[in-house]
Write a protein that holds these residues in place. Structure first.
Motif, PDB file in Angstrom:
ATOM      1  N   SER C 157      12.336  -0.224   3.698  1.00  0.00           N
ATOM      2  CA  SER C 157      10.921   0.709   4.049  1.00  0.00           C
ATOM      3  C   SER C 157      10.142  -0.183   4.137  1.00  0.00           C
ATOM      4  O   SER C 157       9.260  -0.087   3.392  1.00  0.00           O
ATOM      5  N   VAL C 159       6.433  -0.982   4.986  1.00  0.00           N
ATOM      6  CA  VAL C 159       5.456  -0.414   4.121  1.00  0.00           C
ATOM      7  C   VAL C 159       4.033  -2.104   4.223  1.00  0.00           C
ATOM      8  O   VAL C 159       4.225  -3.019   4.678  1.00  0.00           O
ATOM      9  N   GLN C 164       9.816  -0.488   0.247  1.00  0.00           N
ATOM     10  CA  GLN C 164      10.090   0.372  -0.632  1.00  0.00           C
ATOM     11  C   GLN C 164      11.889  -0.035  -0.506  1.00  0.00           C
ATOM     12  O   GLN C 164      12.512  -0.497   0.601  1.00  0.00           O
ATOM     13  N   GLN C 186       2.821   4.978  -3.887  1.00  0.00           N
ATOM     14  CA  GLN C 186       3.056   6.451  -3.534  1.00  0.00           C
ATOM     15  C   GLN C 186       3.680   6.649  -1.877  1.00  0.00           C
ATOM     16  O   GLN C 186       3.301   7.055  -0.985  1.00  0.00           O
ATOM     17  N   LYS C 188       4.385   6.427   2.059  1.00  0.00           N
ATOM     18  CA  LYS C 188       4.568   6.390   2.750  1.00  0.00           C
ATOM     19  C   LYS C 188       5.067   5.341   3.870  1.00  0.00           C
ATOM     20  O   LYS C 188       4.681   5.188   4.974  1.00  0.00           O
ATOM     21  N   SER C 190       6.260   4.300   7.904  1.00  0.00           N
ATOM     22  CA  SER C 190       6.490   4.483   8.989  1.00  0.00           C
ATOM     23  C   SER C 190       7.753   5.608   9.357  1.00  0.00           C
ATOM     24  O   SER C 190       8.372   4.421   9.009  1.00  0.00           O
ATOM     25  N   PRO C 191       7.698   6.198   9.944  1.00  0.00           N
ATOM     26  CA  PRO C 191       8.406   7.354  10.421  1.00  0.00           C
ATOM     27  C   PRO C 191       8.896   6.406  11.878  1.00  0.00           C
ATOM     28  O   PRO C 191      10.504   7.141  12.539  1.00  0.00           O
TER      29      PRO C 191
END
Ligand SMILES: Cc1cc2nc3c(=O)[nH]c(=O)nc-3n(C[C@H](O)[C@H](O)[C@H](O)COP(=O)(O)OP(=O)(O)OC[C@H]3O[C@@H](n4cnc5c(N)ncnc54)[C@H](O)[C@@H]3O)c2cc1C
Ligand code: SF4
Ligand code: SF4
Ligand code: SF4
Ligand code: SF4
Ligand code: FES
Lengths: 249, 283, 340
Positions: C157, C159, C164, C186, C188, C190-191
């Motif tokens: 994913s 980042v 990640q 930690q 997150k 992006s969705p």
């Protein structure tokens, strides 16, 4: 297999691009020739009459004499194959259909124009029944060989009918419309493996229109891309003026 | 449910390899149609239902679906009745006894003969539709006691195109068979009835609750026959129809035969009419 | 969940690590702007940040030309084509393309399971990557987010500064073993923000599409469509094919091959004698769209469109499947009773 099929090759008005192409693939040619008897091949042999199983005919018809000859060929051939854009669609020659014939004769024959009666350049199919088409300008060897093997096996070759775009998508080509070019691929029959777009060129429509072309939609495509409909239509006429005339009527 | 949970794991198979069968006999039925008698290696049983089809192929030429024309009650060989229309069918017509041809199948959903037991069977066949229906007809004749009356309506474009002359003669003479035939255009020699197939239906003697009907013919025929049958009071539940579509794989993979959500090669070619009503593209 | 961090400048090293274990197929630059999946020979050529490839991974399991058998005309014998498992790492795959493979798996496994496809499917390690939706993606509307890890063995994913790395399956862990990665922070990923949406939840689409059967939208779309079939050819869930015989020039043998086909093409339903069962472009377009949003989802509960946006992005005529569906939705809301 029964007796070898007798094959004859003829050419009319054309650029001879196709014929030269045909003679070019020596290795396969030898394999091919094992299966047939060539009875007439202008570039390889003298004109000699005979009856033939398969007649390959190149070029379009542009004089009354051509018409007499093609009728004669049709009479004597079991299967008549039109080879190349000129023979299939009337080809580049048929561009002159959209201009006054006098003007064309003037340009081509100069002051001798009255010695050469010419007709609009017609595809073979406008005068005789054509059994098989080998499309393209020039036609490709691969396709010629495919048609040839089918005929040697005594079966009707299958003609590709879907648009050039399909082949572009298979090859993952970037569409030339994205580069601001007019491309006739959406309404042109494939089978060429999207030769031109694959090297960054636009399709000039050399293989003829797809069956039931949606020319209105094609126009919309041009307009949405901010391209000239006139220019596209001019190009479409290059190889398809005979067919387009037919669609109009 | 996840997609992979919808599938029962099974060993993948070679679906496209033909069995090489031998042509035992070939005889013309009329100018266009030919009857082929085919034997699987070792005389193996094809194991079909009436209404099913096989994929027939010749190497270098092609493969196409053809209905099985013989009844499963007749073992050892099976029969196909094929019309010459194109590439493959012309090459098939040139074969000689002893020649090889590729067979895959039997495929598709045929006629559930069990459900016809004890019933009067009405067959409506147009043109080459008689080829698959002959399988059902001969099945009923071979298992005569399992069924009630057998009523056959057969229509053809012309008398020259009528199929299975000898068998038709036998059906005509058979007191257990109510046989009707009509042609659209009769030649001067034709003494029988002329008119389209639907003209046969009003005059039939039918025992409504007891009759099941099976229809097979050219695409244009279905709607008219259906109207005629319904006007005789036949219920939707008593009608079965065998449909034709372009097919390539025969095993539900190639997508060609689809009518809306239905695969003709899987759910058909023989459909129970009530199931066809949700398929807008069917008739 | 154990998340590691892969810095952008270590992507090449990861590709080399994978290449030592199996062949790797990944997106690579193709034309001026385009990216295509290809076998990796140079780890530096791998592109993980891309919008879409014109062809999906389907091309490895159901190749555009796929030999079924070889025949010999001299004795009428034949041999089955040899089909080998792909047995490779598929790296940099987007979630919608992985979801498309679930659909093809279903097609080739249901009823009679087909060896040609299923054999090739064996031995694949899936390494996914997230993406930022562009103006054509709408996977969110069919329930497949850019961070969806379903079906992957490893998922990357995006980042800041890299990816990640999530090890999703044991197989994924094995392929990464020996490649040292630091623990991820930690942050997150992006969705993803979609620019295209179908305006109705998936669960109600079947009903809407059933009602759309006699909608004018099909004829209107047909006016603009050239019927080229590109939308079929680029779709990752289209699997229709035709079968062709190829005879060699010596006329002693040849091959039987299947080639991709599409329901937008006129010949698709043509039978001998010239009857075409879906003759008009409107009927063909309807069939294509209903196959994606009704016919197969009636059977399985899953839409057969994964929202990749390819059919729209690569349609020269600019026909958008999202617009067609949304048009059906808004018509339905106006006249919900036109169901057939
Ligand atoms: C379930 C079923 C049962 C059939 N039963 C019979 C039968 O008993 N007797 C008979 O004569 N014909 C039958 N047909 C039709 C037969 O399949 C076609 O006549 C045949 O495909 C023509 O092949 P061809 O190569 O000679 O023709 P071409 O026109 O050269 O066909 C080329 C290809 O098109 C496809 N095709 C063309 N027409 C059809 C068609 N009607 N149906 C499916 N695919 C087609 C095939 O894939 C074929 O290989 C049946 C069709 C189906 C679907
Ligand atoms: S380049 Fe031409 S042929 Fe290729 S996809 Fe674009 S319009 Fe079609
Ligand atoms: S791309 Fe178009 S112009 Fe080029 S060979 Fe093909 S049909 Fe002819
Ligand atoms: S890609 Fe576009 S123009 Fe071509 S068939 Fe599909 S919708 Fe029609
Ligand atoms: S229908 Fe269009 S958006 Fe949907 S999966 Fe196919 S190509 Fe992608
Ligand atoms: S014939 Fe291929 S799916 Fe039915």
């Amino acid at each position: 297999m029964a007796a070898k099929p007798r094959v004859a090759i003829f050419d009319f008005t054309g650029c001879e691009g196709c014929e030269l192409n045909q003679l070019n693939f020596e290795n396969q040619l030898l394999d091919m020739l094992g299966h047939v008897d060539i009875v007439e091949w202008r570039e390889a042999m003298d004109d000699r009459p005979g009856e033939y199983d398969i007649a390959f005919v190149e070029g379009s018809l542009s004089t009354p004499d051509c018409i007499k000859r093609i009728n004669e060929i049709r009479r004597r051939a079991k299967v008549l194959v039109a080879v190349g854009a000129c023979a299939v669609q009337g080809g580049i020659n048929s561009m002159k259909n959209t201009r006054p014939i006098e003007e064309v004769r003037e340009e081509v024959y100069g002051k001798d124009k009255y010695l050469f009666p010419t007709l609009p350049a017609l595809p073979l199919s406008s005068v005789v029944k054509v059994d098989v088409n080998v499309r393209g300008c020039p036609m490709t060897q691969i396709e010629f060989l495919k048609v040839f093997t089918a005929l040697v096996m005594g079966k009707q070759p299958v003609e590709p009918t879907s648009a050039v775009c399909v082949e572009c998508k298979l090859k993952e080509n970037e569409c030339v419309y994205e580069r601001g070019m007019i491309c006739l691929g959406p309404v042109t029959r494939g089978g060429c493996d999207a030769q031109c777009p694959s090297v960054g060129q636009y399709c000039t429509g050399c293989r003829g229109l797809v069956p039931e072309p949606n020319l209105k939609a094609m126009e919309d495509i041009l307009v949405t891309h901010g391209l000239s409909v006139n220019e596209a239509w001019k190009r479409l006429h290059l190889y398809n003026s005979h067919e387009l005339e037919g669609l109009k009527s | 449910m996840k997609l992979n949970e919808l599938i029962q794991p099974q060993e993948p198979r070679d679906l496209y390899l033909p069995t090489m069968a031998t042509l035992r006999d070939i005889k013309p039925l009329n100018a266009l149609e030919t009857l082929y008698t085919v034997e699987l290696p070792g005389g193996a049983d094809l194991g079909h239902q009436p209404g099913q089809f096989v994929e027939v192929s010749l190497f270098g030429v092609g493969e196409a679906p053809f209905s099985i024309s013989s009844s499963p009650t007749r073992k050892g060989t099976f029969e196909l009745g094929i019309r010459k229309v194109g590439l493959l069918t012309e090459k098939l017509a040139a074969l000689k006894p002893g020649d090889k041809l590729g067979i895959r199948g039997p495929f598709g959903h045929g006629i559930d003969v069990e459900r016809f037991k004890g019933k009067d069977v009405l067959v409506v066949a147009g043109g080459i539709g008689l080829v698959p229906m002959r399988s059902l007809i001969n099945f009923v004749l071979d298992r005569r006691d399992d069924f009630g009356r057998l009523i056959i309506c057969y229509g053809s474009r012309s008398d020259e195109e009528l199929l299975f002359t000898e068998e038709r003669e036998a059906w005509k003479k058979d007191p257990g068979v109510d046989f009707h035939v009509t042609v659209d255009r009769g030649s001067p020699a034709w003494a029988g009835r002329t008119g389209v197939i639907t003209t046969l239906i009003p005059g039939l003697e039918l025992e409504l609750g007891k009759t099941v009907c099976c229809v097979c013919g050219p695409p244009v025929m279905y709607r008219f026959v259906l109207l005629a049958l319904k006007s005789r009071g036949l219920s939707d539940e008593s009608i079965y129809m065998s449909l034709e579509r372009r097919m390539k794989c025969g095993v539900g993979k190639c997508g060609h035969c689809q009518i809306n959500h239905s695969y003709v090669c899987q759910d058909g070619p023989v459909y129970h009419y009530p199931d066809l009503k949700s398929l807008e593209e069917a008739l | 969940m154990d998340l590691k961090f892969l810095a952008s400048d270590r992507v090449e090293a990861l590709v080399s690590h994978l290449m030592h274990q199996k062949a790797v197929y990944a997106p690579q630059r193709m034309g001026r702007h385009s990216v295509a999946l290809d076998k990796v020979t140079n780890p530096a050529a791998v592109v993980l940040d891309y919008s879409r490839t014109m062809q999906s991974v389907k091309k490895y399991f159901q190749p555009p030309r796929d030999e079924l058998l070889k025949f010999d005309l001299t004795d009428q014998s034949f041999a089955a084509a040899t089909v080998e498992p792909l047995d490779a790492v598929l790296l940099g795959i987007h979630s919608y393309d992985r979801a498309a493979i679930d659909r093809l798996d279903y097609n080739f496994s249901q009823g009679q399971p087909e060896k040609n496809y299923l054999k090739r499917r064996e031995g694949v390690i899936w390494v996914g990557v997230s993406y930022e939706p562009d103006e054509f993606h709408f996977s969110g509307s069919v329930g497949i987010g850019p961070l969806e890890t379903e079906g992957f063995d490893v998922f990357l994913s995006r980042v800041g500064g890299g990816y990640q790395v999530e090890t999703v399956t044991e197989k994924g862990g094995e392929i990464l073993a020996g490649f040292d990665l630091p623990q991820a922070e930690q942050g997150k990923p992006s969705p993803g923000h979609f620019h295209q949406h179908i305006f109705l939840p998936q669960a109600r689409l079947n009903e809407v599409m059933a009602a759309s059967y006699s909608s004018p939208v099909w004829e209107e779309t047909a006016q603009k469509c050239v019927g080229c079939g590109s939308c079929n050819i680029v779709c990752p869930t289209c699997y229709c094919f035709n079968v062709e015989e190829n005879v060699d020039i010596k006329v002693t043998g040849g091959t039987r091959e299947r080639i991709w086909d599409g329901c937008m093409l006129r010949e698709f339903t043509e039978v001998a004698g010239g009857e075409v069962f879906r003759g008009g472009l409107a009927e063909r377009q309807r069939h294509r769209v209903l196959r994606k949003f009704k016919y197969l989802s009636d059977r399985t509960g899953h839409p057969w469109c994964v929202g990749c946006g390819r059919c729209t992005a690569y349609c020269t005529a600019g026909i958008s499947i999202v617009s067609i569906v949304n048009r059906c939705v808004s018509d339905f809301e106006k006249h919900p009773t036109t169901a057939v």
